[in-house]
Design an enzyme around this catalytic site. Sequence first.
Site, PDB file in Angstrom:
ATOM      1  N   ASP A 136       0.664  -1.199   0.064  1.00  0.00           N
ATOM      2  CA  ASP A 136      -0.088  -0.064   0.000  1.00  0.00           C
ATOM      3  C   ASP A 136       1.036   1.315   0.149  1.00  0.00           C
ATOM      4  OD1 ASP A 136      -2.501  -1.104  -0.230  1.00  0.00           O
ATOM      5  OD2 ASP A 136      -3.172  -0.645   2.025  1.00  0.00           O
ATOM      6  N   ASP A 195       3.600  -9.094   9.437  1.00  0.00           N
ATOM      7  CA  ASP A 195       3.864  -7.626   9.161  1.00  0.00           C
ATOM      8  C   ASP A 195       5.321  -7.269   8.835  1.00  0.00           C
ATOM      9  OD1 ASP A 195       1.497  -7.029  10.285  1.00  0.00           O
ATOM     10  OD2 ASP A 195       2.237  -6.248  12.178  1.00  0.00           O
ATOM     11  N   ASP A 197       7.855  -6.029   9.446  1.00  0.00           N
ATOM     12  CA  ASP A 197       9.266  -6.236  10.300  1.00  0.00           C
ATOM     13  C   ASP A 197       9.417  -7.608  10.726  1.00  0.00           C
ATOM     14  OD1 ASP A 197       6.804  -5.447  11.836  1.00  0.00           O
ATOM     15  OD2 ASP A 197       8.450  -5.158  13.535  1.00  0.00           O
ATOM     16  N   ASP A 289      -7.137  -7.427  13.869  1.00  0.00           N
ATOM     17  CA  ASP A 289      -6.752  -8.793  14.368  1.00  0.00           C
ATOM     18  C   ASP A 289      -7.713  -9.019  15.420  1.00  0.00           C
ATOM     19  OD1 ASP A 289      -5.823  -6.682  16.023  1.00  0.00           O
ATOM     20  OD2 ASP A 289      -3.736  -7.234  15.560  1.00  0.00           O
TER      21      ASP A 289
END
Length: 533
Positions: A136, A195, A197, A289
């Site tokens: 994105d 994610d 990281d 989540d």
Amino acid sequence: MDRLSSTAILPEAFQGTRDDITQQMGIVWEQIRTPVVVPLLRLSVFLCLVMSVMLFVEKVYMAVVIVLVKLFRWRPETRYKCEPMGDDPELGNAGYPMVLIQIPMYNEKEVYQLSIGAACGLSWPSDRIIIQVLDDSTDPAIKELVQIECQRWASKGVNIKYEIRDNRNGYKAGALKEGMKHSYVKHCDYVAIFDADFQPEPDFLWRTIPFLEHNPRIGLVQGRWKFVNSNDCLMTRMQEMSLDYHFTVEQEVGSSTYAFFGFNGTAGVWRINALNEAGGWKDRTTVEDMDLAVRASLKGWKFIFLGDLRVKSELPSTLTAYRYQQHRWSCGPANLFRKMVLEIAKNKKVTLWTKVHVIYSFFFVRKIVAHIVTFIFYCVVIPATVLVPEVQVPKWGLVYIPSIITLLNAVGTPRSLHLLVFWILFENVMSLHRTKATFIGLLEAGRVNEWVVTEKLGDGMKTKAGAKAAKIPRIRIGERLHLLELLTGAYLVFCGCYDLAFGKNYYYLYLFFQAVAFFIVGFGYVGTFVPHP
């Protein structure tokens, strides 16, 4: 002479006016103190003590469960079938389930290579895995870098898809939802989410998929986070203490008792049927989540937490990034509680005890009471009792309960016990930010859907540390002042000075130290990059 006389009279006039104002304020204070302030403060002390007891009982209950789990070795491997998956001579690779790996990212210049590389390095039959990068990014340069990285792995034979959208509607939830619409996803059985990281180990799927394959009612297998930059500074060490307790105790207790806990949004594998049955991803809160996890549990799906499955990740290394993250993590659950409490109460697929656990323990005590009582009681009410000595806080509520709660919180990170005092002061300061965010979520106020992506530094704190050591400031000055923290600090200084001069409670040392912590955060004057081994 007349002019000189007039000039000499002015200071006396100002002194008289000031004395009059002080006297009037004293009279007003005495008039409202007994009929108004004292009853309100007594009520506040009572309510705070009730919330403290609620939090205390919850912490002790979780501690007892953890002791039993360790004592009787209630490991997921002993409670669920999880036989290792092997090759089928007849089916070959077709005997393995199809797995989708989703990596949502947004302008992740520092970490995109780490996450994509780790995902492409997962050990699994190459024709039974799809890597899906959901980019994105709004920066064209970063978007091009991510696309080139995907093409590089694709040239090596990795089945990787680079997907973009025309907008950022729904933020992360919107990206994940859009990613599930592609035709190739229909052939997938499970979806693992990481994610930008996060760096899973190569055996991540071999350790998680068997639980899903052999237990048809298991909808989610969640791994634990491992922080690669926890030693970078004092602030990351304190974050590690809080998050280690969350994983070591809260997630473990939820998994061992009700087979329910909040999905952490990453480092987990979902059964796609469970995800779809729960209604898929929704962007109505900033905790998509947790929203999905609650809805899936109401459909009867069970979750497993694997505490020994650790996935590398990064903690926020700046105060600004940490504040934005904590706003999202505090506001979102409160807002979700507001939206779902009646739906949970009316649900007929789960037991009464499960509904009580989700509504009372998971949401009300841990996500709302914990934030409110920490700030209101320890930073507002207790200091106020210095000014109103008629109101006393019992020793059990002032000393014993907070001490036990603090020690129970510290068990997750034994190596940081010597930092306990700093952690207490820092958590009390952050409780102001969390309390504000909690009320924003409950009331659905202006910033309820604010989503700011947490800044990540990637290898900047490790592999590049030597090259950049001279450029990294030891102290970081905040971009703006935080008025509420400064006002709270001033209030604590006033209460501390009053206690030192007139009081008998001897709270002034605590009040002064806590005020310093509020001023440090309020001025944005935080030594975030000071190494702390």
